[in-house]
Write an enzyme that holds these catalytic residues in place. Structure first.
Site, PDB file in Angstrom:
ATOM      1  N   ASP A  93     -45.245 117.635  21.419  1.00  0.00           N
ATOM      2  CA  ASP A  93     -45.449 117.952  22.835  1.00  0.00           C
ATOM      3  C   ASP A  93     -44.961 119.377  23.087  1.00  0.00           C
ATOM      4  O   ASP A  93     -43.853 119.596  23.559  1.00  0.00           O
ATOM      5  CB  ASP A  93     -44.692 116.947  23.699  1.00  0.00           C
ATOM      6  CG  ASP A  93     -45.160 116.989  25.137  1.00  0.00           C
ATOM      7  OD1 ASP A  93     -46.183 117.652  25.411  1.00  0.00           O
ATOM      8  OD2 ASP A  93     -44.507 116.370  25.990  1.00  0.00           O
ATOM      9  N   CYS A 111     -23.793 122.793  52.555  1.00  0.00           N
ATOM     10  CA  CYS A 111     -22.813 122.583  53.609  1.00  0.00           C
ATOM     11  C   CYS A 111     -21.703 123.597  53.349  1.00  0.00           C
ATOM     12  O   CYS A 111     -21.093 123.585  52.282  1.00  0.00           O
ATOM     13  CB  CYS A 111     -22.263 121.158  53.533  1.00  0.00           C
ATOM     14  SG  CYS A 111     -20.716 120.968  54.444  1.00  0.00           S
ATOM     15  N   CYS A 141     -24.764 118.806  57.956  1.00  0.00           N
ATOM     16  CA  CYS A 141     -24.317 118.054  56.782  1.00  0.00           C
ATOM     17  C   CYS A 141     -24.184 116.565  57.121  1.00  0.00           C
ATOM     18  O   CYS A 141     -23.511 116.212  58.095  1.00  0.00           O
ATOM     19  CB  CYS A 141     -22.973 118.610  56.301  1.00  0.00           C
ATOM     20  SG  CYS A 141     -22.225 117.614  54.998  1.00  0.00           S
ATOM     21  N   LYS A 162     -52.919 109.122  22.711  1.00  0.00           N
ATOM     22  CA  LYS A 162     -51.794 109.454  23.593  1.00  0.00           C
ATOM     23  C   LYS A 162     -50.969 108.202  23.883  1.00  0.00           C
ATOM     24  O   LYS A 162     -51.530 107.166  24.235  1.00  0.00           O
ATOM     25  CB  LYS A 162     -52.327 110.004  24.931  1.00  0.00           C
ATOM     26  CG  LYS A 162     -53.009 111.362  24.821  1.00  0.00           C
ATOM     27  CD  LYS A 162     -51.993 112.464  25.026  1.00  0.00           C
ATOM     28  CE  LYS A 162     -52.507 113.714  25.691  1.00  0.00           C
ATOM     29  NZ  LYS A 162     -53.095 113.647  26.979  1.00  0.00           N
ATOM     30  N   LYS A 190     -48.163 114.090  17.196  1.00  0.00           N
ATOM     31  CA  LYS A 190     -48.624 115.089  18.163  1.00  0.00           C
ATOM     32  C   LYS A 190     -47.406 115.682  18.877  1.00  0.00           C
ATOM     33  O   LYS A 190     -46.797 115.027  19.728  1.00  0.00           O
ATOM     34  CB  LYS A 190     -49.593 114.442  19.155  1.00  0.00           C
ATOM     35  CG  LYS A 190     -50.198 115.427  20.129  1.00  0.00           C
ATOM     36  CD  LYS A 190     -51.330 114.779  20.901  1.00  0.00           C
ATOM     37  CE  LYS A 190     -52.004 115.803  21.797  1.00  0.00           C
ATOM     38  NZ  LYS A 190     -51.069 116.336  22.823  1.00  0.00           N
ATOM     39  N   GLU A 231     -51.421 112.913  12.235  1.00  0.00           N
ATOM     40  CA  GLU A 231     -50.244 113.781  12.422  1.00  0.00           C
ATOM     41  C   GLU A 231     -49.541 113.423  13.722  1.00  0.00           C
ATOM     42  O   GLU A 231     -50.206 113.094  14.703  1.00  0.00           O
ATOM     43  CB  GLU A 231     -50.690 115.252  12.516  1.00  0.00           C
ATOM     44  CG  GLU A 231     -51.395 115.752  11.280  1.00  0.00           C
ATOM     45  CD  GLU A 231     -52.113 117.095  11.521  1.00  0.00           C
ATOM     46  OE1 GLU A 231     -51.808 117.776  12.515  1.00  0.00           O
ATOM     47  OE2 GLU A 231     -52.971 117.432  10.690  1.00  0.00           O
ATOM     48  N   CYS A 286     -20.256 115.686  57.106  1.00  0.00           N
ATOM     49  CA  CYS A 286     -19.254 116.241  58.023  1.00  0.00           C
ATOM     50  C   CYS A 286     -19.856 116.835  59.294  1.00  0.00           C
ATOM     51  O   CYS A 286     -19.129 117.201  60.203  1.00  0.00           O
ATOM     52  CB  CYS A 286     -18.408 117.303  57.309  1.00  0.00           C
ATOM     53  SG  CYS A 286     -19.317 118.823  56.975  1.00  0.00           S
ATOM     54  N   TYR A 317     -50.470 123.540  11.935  1.00  0.00           N
ATOM     55  CA  TYR A 317     -51.351 122.476  11.454  1.00  0.00           C
ATOM     56  C   TYR A 317     -52.818 122.858  11.306  1.00  0.00           C
ATOM     57  O   TYR A 317     -53.630 122.009  10.953  1.00  0.00           O
ATOM     58  CB  TYR A 317     -51.255 121.265  12.383  1.00  0.00           C
ATOM     59  CG  TYR A 317     -51.394 121.625  13.861  1.00  0.00           C
ATOM     60  CD1 TYR A 317     -52.602 122.034  14.396  1.00  0.00           C
ATOM     61  CD2 TYR A 317     -50.284 121.577  14.698  1.00  0.00           C
ATOM     62  CE1 TYR A 317     -52.723 122.388  15.726  1.00  0.00           C
ATOM     63  CE2 TYR A 317     -50.391 121.924  16.036  1.00  0.00           C
ATOM     64  CZ  TYR A 317     -51.618 122.327  16.540  1.00  0.00           C
ATOM     65  OH  TYR A 317     -51.723 122.683  17.856  1.00  0.00           O
ATOM     66  N   CYS A 367     -15.164 119.086  54.445  1.00  0.00           N
ATOM     67  CA  CYS A 367     -16.241 118.108  54.271  1.00  0.00           C
ATOM     68  C   CYS A 367     -15.782 116.985  53.331  1.00  0.00           C
ATOM     69  O   CYS A 367     -15.460 117.233  52.171  1.00  0.00           O
ATOM     70  CB  CYS A 367     -17.484 118.791  53.698  1.00  0.00           C
ATOM     71  SG  CYS A 367     -18.809 117.626  53.353  1.00  0.00           S
TER      72      CYS A 367
END
Ligand code: D41
Length: 676
Positions: free
Chosen positions: A123, A431, A413, A318, A121, A119, A416, A230, A437
């Site tokens: 995730d 910022c 920042c 896997k 698999k 089957e 600037c 399943y 800026c």
């Protein structure tokens, strides 16, 4: 103890601690901190050590159990029959070794072929559903296999889970499967979270896990989860003779069963399927991370039994992870259009299988950097999460250079020099220098011209920076005042190219209002919210004059978005931008101003194939009558109009008790609303 034993015992203790930590992060907090492959490698090393030195094994070792006890918030649910866990195989020889063990245990000749069910698999997250008298009564997560968390209300929002079973199902049964999220839904949710300023999910699995563990089932419902089933656990009825028959039995009861399972007459056929799997994976709208191989005959499964909670009759192959090892050359800080500072790791180029080269990876924010303790010069494991954004999984601490120091986000920042602000409780540093800026300014213009916004072809990153540097523009609206003569003196600019750019800018004046609203770059206003605003307000002026309560009255628009919009229109820079746009004649209108208010306050969702009109026309009609059209069903939906072959939205409407109309009923309603 010998020196070797002491070394083994120390190493085992270290591995146990790291595995337990990883289990907590993965199972209880839905935040994996190490790569699956690394976890598997540690688990193997530990298993191996404990086998070689049985005297150092402990009862509480992670090799003896999987998962951690449930966290607070949900009540514990003890599975009537424990949920088993799967051993892993990572290559062909390990799959053959599994087949060898099966035969040896069954006393079969090595030359005899055992039949397997292979089957895909999924995730996702394993769950167990309990049906009593053919009605769904409880749903629970897997937890540690013995006890999980009771999540019945959340599972009821998953439209593909049957609420009731047909008469041939037994009085009591536990049905097991995997809850997952499609790639499309994952992309939709992350895009939405981006517009609302929420942290995005690294992959569909995490998004699904987060969805299942919501204390508010309405949030789960909004995630549109799905499931494949399943296996069965406790069962008062009979059991089919084979795994394939069991899958077909579940299918006949209304459970979604993965279509790509294969009955394999021998382990060679299993290996052939495993070889095919990566190309199957490419075609699927959801993630799989391998193949589960099960002895097909249930009688043989029973003979084989389990070791602890791992069945001898099944194994998970896997896929190799899309991971690589590389070194961090530098960490730079990017400034986004709303001023958000994002640290990005520049790494030595590394090829991740099958074929992408990675040179940078997002580090998200300071908290993430601290959590993973990522430093310049570190050797790191890198992976493409959810197959898209590369990210750093973990640091190989043993290879850290001696002189390394923790990385700190800058206090000012980088573009600037303005002092950075990070509000209490927020992960993102910003910022605050909105108007001055240069990085924010450039990002705003790039957003303005981007494909989903004003879509001005020929204006890529470099050209936009060139225009800004040359002082020809300060914002997107300035583009409309450009003349060909302004462009000609620029580097790498010819007569033809200049004409094309001017034409592209001119052409963008005809973009619909929704795109212009999106192009403005208002914080929290993504494409979807821009569509809603355009449909509701019909023009920029009406939107600009809208109050917080006008805005908050729009379905799906909450206080954070409303406040952000009002703040945007209150600034003098916005005034100037809008004046320039108006001067250039950029003032798109949405024509569907309401012709009546008969449907005011009502929300409609159209689903399935309509035969009397197109979906767009029907939605337009709703708006003309003062109502709202939405794409997703929630408790706030007034009516779902179901055409032919309506699917999950219709199921969801039924689950939530939303009124369902046929297309004819909707037509009658819209005629009524028009006539008097
Ligand atoms: O698709 C899956 N993720 C999947 C998981 C599957 N197709 N089959 C599975 N079969 C089992 C046994 C053999 C133990 C009934 C599983 C899992 N277990 C499983 N999922 C999570 C832990 C174990």
């Amino acid at each position: 103890m010998s020196e070797e034993q002491i070394a083994a015992s120390n190493r085992a203790a270290e591995l146990r601690e790291r595995l337990i930590r990883a289990n907590i992060d993965y199972f209880s907090l839905d935040k994996p901190t190490i790569a699956d492959s690394e976890y598997d490698a540690m688990m193997r090393e530990l298993t191996d050590l404990e086998q070689r030195f049985p005297e150092i094994a402990t009862d509480d070792s992670p090799t003896q159990r999987v998962g951690t006890a449930p966290v607070r918030g949900f009540s514990p649910h003890t599975h009537r029959v424990p949920m088993l866990s799967l051993g892993n195989a990572f290559n062909e020889s390990e799959i053959r070794a599994f087949d060898g063990r099966v035969k040896r245990f069954l006393g079969l000749d090595a030359g005899v072929a055992v039949e397997y069910c292979a089957e895909l698999k999924i995730d996702g997250l394993a769950v167990s559903l309990t049906y009593q008298d053919r009605a769904l009564v409880t749903a629970a997560t897997r937890g540690d296999g013995g006890t999980g968390e009771e999540i019945t209300a959340n599972i009821r929002t998953v439209s593909s889970v049957p609420r009731t079973l047909p008469a041939d199902a037994p009085d009591f049964i536990e049905v097991r499967g995997e809850i997952y999220m499609t790639h499309a839904e994952f992309a939709r949710i992350n895009a939405e979270r981006e517009t609302t300023g929420e942290a995005t999910f690294a992959n569909p699995r995490n998004a699904a896990a987060g969805g299942l563990r919501q204390l508010d089932p309405r949030v789960t419902a909004s995630r549109n989860l799905a499931g494949f089933f399943y296996a069965i656990g406790g069962n008062s009825g009979g059991v089919p003779a084979t795994q394939t028959a069991l899958l077909e039995m579940l299918r006949s009861w209304g459970f979604p069963v993965i279509r790509d399972y294969r009955l394999c007459k021998s382990i060679d056929k299993v290996i052939a399927f495993v070889d095919e799997a990566p190309s199957i994976k490419e075609t699927l709208p959801f993630d799989i991370d391998g193949i589960v191989i099960k002895v097909n005959a249930i009688a043989l499964q029973n003979d084989l039994g389990s070791v602890g909670r791992t069945p001898r009759w099944a194994i998970a192959y896997k896929f190799p992870a899309q991971q690589g090892r590389t070194r961090i050359i530098d960490i730079i800080v990017q400034v986004g259009r709303t001023g958000a500072l994002t640290p990005v790791a520049l790494v030595e180029p590394v090829v991740l299988p099958p074929s992408s080269t990675v040179q940078r990876a997002t580090l998200h924010n300071q908290d993430e950097i601290d959590r993973k303790d990522v430093r310049i010069g570190d050797t790191v494991l890198i992976q493409k999460a959810g197959d898209v954004i590369p990210e750093i999984v973990s640091v190989v601490l043993s290879e850290r250079p001696e002189a390394s120091e923790p990385f700190r986000m800058p206090e000012s920042c980088p573009a600037c020099g303005e002092a950075v602000v990070r509000p209490e409780g927020e992960a993102v540093a910003r910022c605050p220098n909105k108007s001055g800026c240069p990085a924010q300014q450039a990002q705003r213009v790039l957003h303005f011209v981007s494909r989903a916004a004003m879509d001005i072809e020929g204006l890529g990153d470099e050209r936009v920076l060139q225009l800004l540097d040359a002082g020809l523009i300060r914002d997107g609206a300035d583009l409309y005042a450009l003349k060909k003569e302004n462009l000609l003196p620029l580097d790498r600019m010819g007569d033809k190219l200049a004409s094309n750019i001017i034409d592209a800018i001119e052409g963008s004046k005809r973009r619909p209002l929704s795109r212009l609203v999106y192009a403005l770059g208002i914080r929290h206003v993504g494409e979807h919210v821009a569509d809603l605003l355009a449909a509701q307000f019909g023009g920029i002026d009406a939107l600009r004059n809208a109050t917080i309560s006008d805005l908050a009255n729009v379905h799906e628009i909450g206080p954070a978005i409303s406040e952000s919009i009002v703040a945007f229109f209150a600034s003098s820079e916005t005034d100037e931008l809008l004046r320039k746009l108006a001067d250039a004649g950029v003032d798109p209108r949405t024509v569907n101003v309401a012709v009546s208010n008969k449907l005011a306050g009502q929300t409609f969702v159209f689903t399935g194939a309509l035969k009397l009109s197109t979906r767009e026309a029907a939605e337009q009609r709703v708006r003309e009558l003062g109502g709202r059209a939405s794409g997703s069903v929630s408790k706030l939906t007034s009516f779902v109009v179901a055409g032919e072959n309506a699917g999950s939205k219709l199921d969801k409407a039924r689950t939530l008790g939303v009124r369902v109309l046929t297309e004819e009923e909707w037509q009658a309603m819209s005629v009524d609303a028009t006539s008097d």
